[in-house]
Scaffold this motif. Structure first.
Motif, PDB file in Angstrom:
ATOM      1  N   GLY A 172       0.830  -1.201   0.000  1.00 52.46           N
ATOM      2  CA  GLY A 172       0.000   0.000   0.000  1.00 52.46           C
ATOM      3  C   GLY A 172       0.861   1.246   0.000  1.00 52.46           C
ATOM      4  O   GLY A 172       1.606   1.505   0.944  1.00 52.46           O
ATOM      5  N   GLY A 173       0.758   1.982  -1.094  1.00 57.56           N
ATOM      6  CA  GLY A 173       1.572   3.190  -1.238  1.00 57.56           C
ATOM      7  C   GLY A 173       0.728   4.446  -1.242  1.00 57.56           C
ATOM      8  O   GLY A 173       0.912   5.338  -2.055  1.00 57.56           O
ATOM      9  N   GLY A 176       0.168   6.679   3.983  1.00 56.93           N
ATOM     10  CA  GLY A 176       0.640   5.894   5.117  1.00 56.93           C
ATOM     11  C   GLY A 176       1.918   5.164   4.763  1.00 56.93           C
ATOM     12  O   GLY A 176       2.957   5.317   5.420  1.00 56.93           O
ATOM     13  N   TYR A 208     -13.660  10.617  -5.651  1.00 55.28           N
ATOM     14  CA  TYR A 208     -14.595  11.466  -6.389  1.00 55.28           C
ATOM     15  C   TYR A 208     -14.040  12.869  -6.587  1.00 55.28           C
ATOM     16  O   TYR A 208     -13.337  13.409  -5.735  1.00 55.28           O
ATOM     17  N   THR A 259       1.929  -2.527  -9.073  1.00 53.23           N
ATOM     18  CA  THR A 259       2.362  -3.801  -8.481  1.00 53.23           C
ATOM     19  C   THR A 259       1.345  -4.212  -7.430  1.00 53.23           C
ATOM     20  O   THR A 259       1.118  -3.482  -6.466  1.00 53.23           O
TER      21      THR A 259
HETATM   22  C1  LIG Z   1     -13.678  10.548   1.080  1.00 54.84           C
HETATM   23  C2  LIG Z   1     -12.536  10.512   2.025  1.00 54.84           C
HETATM   24  C3  LIG Z   1     -12.038  11.702   2.570  1.00 54.84           C
HETATM   25  C4  LIG Z   1     -10.966  11.685   3.451  1.00 54.84           C
HETATM   26  N1  LIG Z   1     -10.474  12.856   3.935  1.00 54.84           N
HETATM   27  C5  LIG Z   1      -9.373  12.839   4.736  1.00 54.84           C
HETATM   28  C6  LIG Z   1      -8.753  14.026   5.201  1.00 54.84           C
HETATM   29  O1  LIG Z   1      -9.236  15.119   4.969  1.00 54.84           O
HETATM   30  N2  LIG Z   1      -7.643  13.949   5.948  1.00 54.84           N
HETATM   31  C7  LIG Z   1      -7.095  12.762   6.244  1.00 54.84           C
HETATM   32  O2  LIG Z   1      -6.065  12.751   6.899  1.00 54.84           O
HETATM   33  N3  LIG Z   1      -7.670  11.612   5.858  1.00 54.84           N
HETATM   34  C8  LIG Z   1      -8.787  11.615   5.116  1.00 54.84           C
HETATM   35  N4  LIG Z   1      -9.367  10.453   4.717  1.00 54.84           N
HETATM   36  C9  LIG Z   1      -8.907   9.214   5.234  1.00 54.84           C
HETATM   37  C10 LIG Z   1      -8.002   8.689   4.145  1.00 54.84           C
HETATM   38  O3  LIG Z   1      -8.443   7.481   3.661  1.00 54.84           O
HETATM   39  C11 LIG Z   1      -6.653   8.640   4.566  1.00 54.84           C
HETATM   40  O4  LIG Z   1      -6.120   9.691   5.247  1.00 54.84           O
HETATM   41  C12 LIG Z   1      -5.666   8.175   3.553  1.00 54.84           C
HETATM   42  O5  LIG Z   1      -6.143   7.813   2.326  1.00 54.84           O
HETATM   43  C13 LIG Z   1      -5.105   7.033   4.260  1.00 54.84           C
HETATM   44  O6  LIG Z   1      -3.916   6.753   3.676  1.00 54.84           O
HETATM   45  P1  LIG Z   1      -3.400   5.293   3.676  1.00 54.84           P
HETATM   46  O7  LIG Z   1      -2.091   5.326   3.019  1.00 54.84           O
HETATM   47  O8  LIG Z   1      -3.496   4.705   5.029  1.00 54.84           O
HETATM   48  O9  LIG Z   1      -4.471   4.511   2.787  1.00 54.84           O
HETATM   49  P2  LIG Z   1      -4.884   4.710   1.259  1.00 54.84           P
HETATM   50  O10 LIG Z   1      -4.687   6.074   0.786  1.00 54.84           O
HETATM   51  O11 LIG Z   1      -6.242   4.113   1.156  1.00 54.84           O
HETATM   52  O12 LIG Z   1      -3.832   3.806   0.508  1.00 54.84           O
HETATM   53  C14 LIG Z   1      -3.856   2.400   0.551  1.00 54.84           C
HETATM   54  C15 LIG Z   1      -3.230   1.915  -0.724  1.00 54.84           C
HETATM   55  O13 LIG Z   1      -3.091   0.511  -0.668  1.00 54.84           O
HETATM   56  C16 LIG Z   1      -3.190   0.043  -1.984  1.00 54.84           C
HETATM   57  N5  LIG Z   1      -3.426  -1.407  -1.950  1.00 54.84           N
HETATM   58  C17 LIG Z   1      -4.446  -2.062  -1.343  1.00 54.84           C
HETATM   59  N6  LIG Z   1      -4.306  -3.377  -1.525  1.00 54.84           N
HETATM   60  C18 LIG Z   1      -3.190  -3.571  -2.233  1.00 54.84           C
HETATM   61  C19 LIG Z   1      -2.514  -4.725  -2.728  1.00 54.84           C
HETATM   62  N7  LIG Z   1      -2.971  -5.957  -2.542  1.00 54.84           N
HETATM   63  N8  LIG Z   1      -1.369  -4.565  -3.421  1.00 54.84           N
HETATM   64  C20 LIG Z   1      -0.872  -3.319  -3.635  1.00 54.84           C
HETATM   65  N9  LIG Z   1      -1.474  -2.197  -3.200  1.00 54.84           N
HETATM   66  C21 LIG Z   1      -2.609  -2.319  -2.512  1.00 54.84           C
HETATM   67  C22 LIG Z   1      -4.317   0.848  -2.579  1.00 54.84           C
HETATM   68  O14 LIG Z   1      -4.279   0.864  -3.985  1.00 54.84           O
HETATM   69  C23 LIG Z   1      -4.065   2.216  -1.960  1.00 54.84           C
HETATM   70  O15 LIG Z   1      -3.352   3.059  -2.802  1.00 54.84           O
HETATM   71  C24 LIG Z   1     -10.421  10.447   3.814  1.00 54.84           C
HETATM   72  C25 LIG Z   1     -10.931   9.257   3.267  1.00 54.84           C
HETATM   73  C26 LIG Z   1     -11.970   9.288   2.384  1.00 54.84           C
HETATM   74  C27 LIG Z   1     -12.500   8.001   1.823  1.00 54.84           C
END
Ligand SMILES: Cc1cc2nc3c(=O)[nH]c(=O)nc-3n(C[C@H](O)[C@H](O)[C@H](O)COP(=O)(O)OP(=O)(O)OC[C@H]3O[C@@H](n4cnc5c(N)ncnc54)[C@H](O)[C@@H]3O)c2cc1C
Length: 600
Positions: A172-173, A176, A208, A259
């Motif tokens: 997951g890139g 986080g 969106y 990937t």
């Molecule tokens: C509508 C909406 C609004 C939001 N607004 C905010 C905000 O204002 N501020 C805030 O801090 N947070 C907000 N969030 C929460 C938000 O989801 C996160 O902050 C952020 O996207 C989390 O980052 P992350 O890296 O943990 O997860 P994500 O951004 O969800 O990244 C996870 C990644 O894992 C990848 N992945 C999953 N499975 C696999 C696999 N098997 N192999 C390879 N890659 C994979 C996905 O493609 C994705 O890119 C919001 C969320 C939503 C849905």
């Protein structure tokens, strides 16, 4: 007790603590704490993220961990002064352990410790190369066949994951995985991020089209590289996507886009993962020691199942797949759900000219963005806070220093004040039929986020459309079924529909462990997120910390990372240090590994 200035009080207490701990006298140390005390430790004593609540838990932890932690040199942090207000003396503190240097925060009540935060800043002998120690970059002098920085990077990209294995793989890139990888890079932990999207930032770009961050810029900085001072308060999603892409490049991360991680298995004997990934169509097997799932807590869609979905003739999709309103200008749209995504999508559809109905099954906490910024966040994360000398690191630590057990007590007055200030606004929403709540104990948005990660809308404009009827509302009802051209609700109402959006939220991150590893491992580690507060969607017993996040799990070598931008920034520090210590073979006996009470 003599009436001493705050610095004197804190220094006396720290000296006494230092002496008791150095002498291994647990009882004398415990005596320095209040009866209702809290000691939150981020990795220094416990090699865990753990809050000791009350003297007994402090005693138990010290008995188990004091001997090899060997803390010393407790003092008021360099350049800081203690302060006093409302009977509480507080101070930034520093200390050392056998393995690390620590920084923390302490609050004293009646001369004894009420709250103590201890956090690991750096591992001794494995410090990040910063400031005076920054790398030279250029290699002065003359050397035959020397390689350039670019050639070294290219060689690394060729070798890592092929002829040389990474110590850590992050699946997951999103922000986080990226923030964690940046920290691991600085700590020289060979790491690969695998991301199924093509480019860093795509997880935001693909949401969106109207989405802007709901949190303000001061809350959102990434580690090492804060946003510039002209960065907008609420970043549009594509702009944050570009920032993440730039960040990934300049922080020199090994980012494998396009990937997908297909499968991961752990060999308990070799203590190594076998991670099968598909990179640009080719299968590659990686063999890291540590596997981090940074797959997003808002990334595993909760798709409801309703009778008739298979015969519905219009478009239907989960909010995460919603492309934006352009295609639906003259459509009849039904949006199922009433939290952030539902509101944003309804508003954008209304702006485009669609006829929109929101279906609200149960109550939602709504808070106006202005009020949240001013009353909820401004003290720590705002331009005023910056002007008053607040740094991001300090703001994060102050937030971390408030124990989860009593955090709601700090939050309730904030949301009471917001309710008073926005009383007319809430009245209008209720008059429109909107079901409101303020959290089970009126503690508002942050507690809902920490407990269940859902159930709220930060109002950036859609609530006015609900209040004035522009967005039609059906509340207190559920979907009964779909027909070819409509949605039938539980009260018998039929809503004609060309589009149905299921803004029904996301599932627990341990679902990723089930998908990628096995159901057994997912069950072994249990539910991810929540505090065990025994409030809606956060069943007890009380856990004291967020389940499974940023800390050791019941599955050796498996970690979960994520959360909002603030949490990713802050906790990536402690997760990266835990991983680095393991890579270097530093003993990391985990105190108080969390028990599993819920599977998902
Ligand atoms: C509508 C909406 C609004 C939001 N607004 C905010 C905000 O204002 N501020 C805030 O801090 N947070 C907000 N969030 C929460 C938000 O989801 C996160 O902050 C952020 O996207 C989390 O980052 P992350 O890296 O943990 O997860 P994500 O951004 O969800 O990244 C996870 C990644 O894992 C990848 N992945 C999953 N499975 C696999 C696999 N098997 N192999 C390879 N890659 C994979 C996905 O493609 C994705 O890119 C919001 C969320 C939503 C849905």
């Amino acid at each position: 007790m003599l009436d001493k200035a705050p610095n004197g009080k804190v220094s006396d207490l720290l000296n006494a603590l230092d002496k008791a701990l150095s002498a291994g006298e647990v009882e004398r140390a415990v005596d320095l704490f209040q009866t209702d005390c809290y000691w939150r430790d981020l990795v220094t004593f416990t090699w865990n993220i753990k809050t000791m609540e009350g003297k007994e838990q402090v005693r138990d932890m010290l008995k188990a961990r004091l001997a090899d932690t060997r803390p010393s040199n407790w003092k008021i942090a360099d350049g800081e002064d203690a302060s006093e207000a409302d009977g509480i003396t507080e101070s930034w503190i520093q200390f050392e352990t056998e393995a690390a240097r620590g920084f923390g925060h302490m609050r004293l009540k009646d001369g004894r410790i009420w709250t103590l935060l201890t956090t690991m800043s750096e591992l001794k002998g494995h410090e990040e190369r910063l400031g005076f120690d920054r790398p030279m970059g250029a290699k002065h002098g003359a050397e035959r066949n020397r390689t350039t920085w670019k050639e070294d990077r290219e060689a690394e990209a060729r070798e890592l994951g092929y002829s040389r294995q990474p110590y850590c793989v992050i699946v997951g890139g999103g922000q986080g995985g990226i923030a964690l990888a940046a920290r691991l890079r600085q700590l020289n932990v060979p790491t690969i991020i695998v991301e199924k999207n093509e480019r860093p930032g795509d997880s935001w770009r693909k949401r969106y089209k109207s989405l802007c961050l709901h949190d303000p810029v001061w809350y959102d900085h990434l580690p090492y590289l804060p946003f510039p001072r002209n960065w907008p308060v609420f970043s549009p999603k594509d702009k944050i996507g570009d920032w993440l892409e730039m960040y990934t490049k300049v922080m020199e991360l090994n980012y494998w886009g396009s990937t997908e991680c297909k499968k991961a298995t752990y060999d308990e004997n070799s203590r190594e993962w076998t991670v099968v990934v598909q990179r640009d169509g080719k299968e590659i097997v990686l063999k890291p020691k540590q596997l981090v799932l940074a797959t997003g807590m808002s990334a595993k869609p909760n798709m409801p199942k309703f009778e008739g979905m298979d015969i519905f003739k219009g478009d239907q999709h989960h909010s995460s797949q919603h492309p934006g309103p352009d295609k639906y200008k003259n459509s009849k749209a039904v949006v199922i759900g009433s939290n952030n995504s539902a509101h944003d999508i309804c508003a954008a559809l209304w702006e485009a000219g669609a006829d929109v109905t929101m279906v609200q099954r149960s109550s939602t906490h709504v808070v106006r963005s202005d009020s949240l910024m001013e009353l909820g966040l401004a003290a720590l994360y705002s331009e005023q806070a910056v002007q008053a000398g607040m740094t991001t690191a300090k703001a994060d630590l102050i937030f971390a220093s408030l124990p989860y057990k009593i955090l709601h007590e700090f939050q309730i007055p904030v949301y009471n004040a917001i309710r008073e200030r926005d009383a007319d606004y809430y009245k209008r929403l209720e008059k429109a039929g909107f079901l409101l709540d303020y959290g089970d104990d009126d503690s508002g948005l942050f507690m809902k986020y920490l407990r269940r990660g859902s159930g709220y809308y930060i109002d950036v404009g859609a609530s006015e459309l609900v209040a004035n009827g522009s967005i039609k509302l059906k509340s207190g009802v559920d979907v009964k079924k779909l027909t070819e051209h409509s949605v039938i609700l539980s009260d018998g109402t039929e809503l004609p529909a060309d589009l149905v959006v299921y803004a029904t939220g996301y599932g627990s991150m341990n679902g990723w462990a089930a998908d990628l590893i096995s159901k057994e491992v997912a069950d072994k580690v249990g539910k991810v997120w929540g505090l065990g507060s025994n409030t809606t969607k956060d069943p007890g017993p009380w856990e004291g910390e967020q389940r499974n996040m940023w800390k050791p799990t019941q599955q050796e070598g498996l970690w979960f990372h994520g959360g909002n931008l603030h949490q990713s920034r802050h906790y990536s520090q402690f997760l990266s240090l835990q991983l680095k210590a393991r890579m270097e073979g530093i003993p990391t006996p985990v105190y108080g590994l969390q028990n599993v009470h819920h599977l998902s």
